[in-house]
Motif scaffolding. Structure first.
Motif, mmCIF file in Angstrom:
data_model
loop_
_atom_site.group_PDB
_atom_site.id
_atom_site.type_symbol
_atom_site.label_atom_id
_atom_site.label_comp_id
_atom_site.label_asym_id
_atom_site.label_seq_id
_atom_site.Cartn_x
_atom_site.Cartn_y
_atom_site.Cartn_z
ATOM 1 N N GLU A 131 -9.255 0.772 -2.658
ATOM 2 C CA GLU A 131 -9.799 -0.594 -2.656
ATOM 3 C C GLU A 131 -10.452 -0.899 -4.002
ATOM 4 N N ARG A 187 -4.113 0.179 -3.482
ATOM 5 C CA ARG A 187 -4.528 0.481 -2.119
ATOM 6 C C ARG A 187 -3.596 1.403 -1.344
ATOM 7 N N PRO A 243 0.821 -1.214 0.000
ATOM 8 C CA PRO A 243 0.000 0.000 0.000
ATOM 9 C C PRO A 243 0.855 1.264 0.000
#
Ligand code: BES
Ligand code: MN
Ligand code: ZN
Length: 495
Positions: free
Chosen positions: A405, A410, A386
């Protein structure tokens, strides 16, 4: 690459290769079953022989299957049927595209029929396009002998007829996002002797012409006039002149406050006088990936003609050691008036961003998101999956997390607590530019937060996600999918 939507049964399609899925335990999908029937059980015979189990990412190419018009069939493993979701779907598409034999120019994919919770045909098609474009990306390598273009140039996506309209819209969205991702990759991958601040300014002008954006590229004298002493401090050690790029996409209601994207554009980060060690320093050409993601996102929303007001601000320069370079101990005065003691010249990203963030105030933004390859500490904290997300407004953080998402790009929410701020205390100026080793990505965000008090703001630290190292070294184009999805969702809400 050309994408099209088609209907019909696989066995009858004229194509260089049909792509159908098999779940673990040799369980055929509907499309695979159709082929099995048409081929008089040739598919299940191959599976029975033990050539394929259906494990996720596994592939098997069959040639000249009797009863099937297409020249080849590619079976792709989907993993356990009960676990199958968007992530598996994307992996299977990627594995299949990567496993296509060299001679395949046109492929026909039968994977959107697979049910996925909380997904629909529009999103399945868009994701297929994005993954296929990502998997077939070719670096514009600068070699004496040009690389041969890939033969694969047509992908037909098979859907049920009532889904056609949604599927066509999915291709459009997928292509718009991919074009932005591709631009961000290309810019990141360019060598730093070509991709200079001047070059980035020219690229912004080119984009503006292509899509009708308003563009300004400010030079050093104009940046001086604005009082950007912090940004100019970083730029002063380089022969390459700095640029401040301002792009405006004005397709929303005149009164709509714009979303502002601010991208770090350090076209090479040597560390300056606090010079970096030599190993892997070439990768610091990617220190402009925040800027590249802003340009990429502008390309995406330009392609979509997104009905919204968006501003892009890119401070760009090199961070070099030089007789004129800033030194540890120097104090800079930022555009906001706050003074900064430079304790480490390698913490330069925040020094150029703080002035760009002050500049953002004049647009009376609805939200400001900055994107920066800001800290090695973020990579230590989160690894390469992420991006780090920091915000002074929880609702904005939530919007960005959701966009991440949805787009499979992400981010992870990090703290921005007051408790960390004291690490930036300085005896000689309003603040120091570093806060020690502990929580390095957080104190970097804390530094920026001192320049963003007048609006809703979020910061994405993309140090771990903007490019890959090692054998697959290359830009990822992230977080263009996240940013574009964030803007698309905002535009839909404004309607
Ligand atoms: N561009 C780097 C951050 C970086 C380093 C990203 C390695 C990806 C991989 C940034 O300008 C930098 O040098 N940050 C320093 C900050 C430190 C001096 C407080 C860092 O992370 O070491
Ligand atoms: Mn640095
Ligand atoms: Zn840097």
């Amino acid at each position: 690459m050309e994408f099209s939507i088609k209907n019909g049964n696989p066995e009858k399609q004229r194509s260089d290769c049909l792509i159908v899925g098999v779940f673990e335990g040799r369980k055929l999908t509907d499309a695979a079953k159709n082929l099995d029937v048409a081929s008089n059980k040739a598919i299940s015979a191959v599976l029975k022989n033990g050539d394929m189990e259906g494990k996720l990412n596994s592939t098997l190419v069959l040639h000249q299957v009797a009863g099937i018009v297409a020249a080849r069939v590619l079976l792709v493993g989907l993993g356990k049927q009960a676990e199958f979701g968007e992530r598996h779907y994307r992996q299977a598409v990627r594995a299949a595209i990567k496993a296509l034999p060299k001679g395949v120019a046109s492929a026909s994919i039968f994977l959107t029929e697979l049910p996925i919770k909380k997904s629909d045909i529009h999103s399945k098609v868009a994701q297929l396009v994005e993954v296929a474009m990502d998997a077939t990306y070719q670096v514009n390598a600068i070699k004496a002998k040009k690389a041969e273009p890939k033969t694969l140039n047509k992908i037909a996506i098979y859907v049920a007829k009532p889904e056609n309209t949604q599927a066509e819209a999915g291709i459009k969205l997928g292509l718009a996002i991919s074009s932005g991702v591709c631009l961000a990759k290309d810019l990141g991958n360019l060598p730093p002797n070509i991709c200079t601040p001047t070059y980035l300014g020219e690229q912004a002008e080119k984009l503006a012409k292509q899509y009708g954006f308003k563009v300004e590229v400010l030079d050093k004298a104009e940046i001086e006039k604005l009082g950007m002493g912090s940004f100019l401090g970083v730029a002063q050690g380089s022969k390459q002149p700095p640029r401040l790029i301002v792009l405006q996409h004005q397709k929303g209601n005149k009164k709509q406050k714009p979303a502002v994207l601010v991208g770090k554009g350090i076209t090479f980060d040597t560390g300056g006088i606090s010079i970096k060690p030599g190993a892997d320093m070439d990768e610091m050409k990617y220190d402009m990936c925040g800027a590249a993601s802003v340009l990429g996102t502008f390309k995406s929303i330009g392609e979509m003609d997104l009905p919204m007001n968006v501003v892009g601000i890119i401070p760009t320069c090199e961070n070099m050691p030089d007789a004129g370079a800033i030194k540890p101990g120097d104090i800079l005065t930022s555009m906001s008036g706050q003074t900064i003691e430079v304790l480490n010249t390698d913490a330069e990203g925040r020094l150029i961003l703080c002035d760009a963030l002050t500049y953002a105030e004049r647009f009376e933004p609805s939200a400001v998101v900055d994107i920066a390859t800001l800290t090695g500490a973020c990579v230590i904290a989160l690894g390469h999956h992420p991006s780090g997300l920091f915000s002074n407004k929880d609702a904005l953080a939530k919007e960005l997390l959701e966009a991440g998402e949805v787009s499979h790009d992400r981010a992870w929410h990090m703290p921005l607590w007051e408790d960390y701020q004291q690490q930036l205390d300085s005896n000689f100026a309003d603040m120091a530019n570093i806060g020690g080793r502990a929580g390095g990505s957080i104190t970097a965000a804390c530094f920026l937060s001192r320049y963003t008090k007048k609006y809703d703001w979020a910061h994405l630290d993309i140090a771990g996600t903007a490019w890959k190292s090692g054998k697959e070294k290359g830009g990822t184009g992230r977080p263009v999918p996240l940013l574009t999805t964030f803007l698309v969702r905002r535009a839909a809400k404004a309607k």
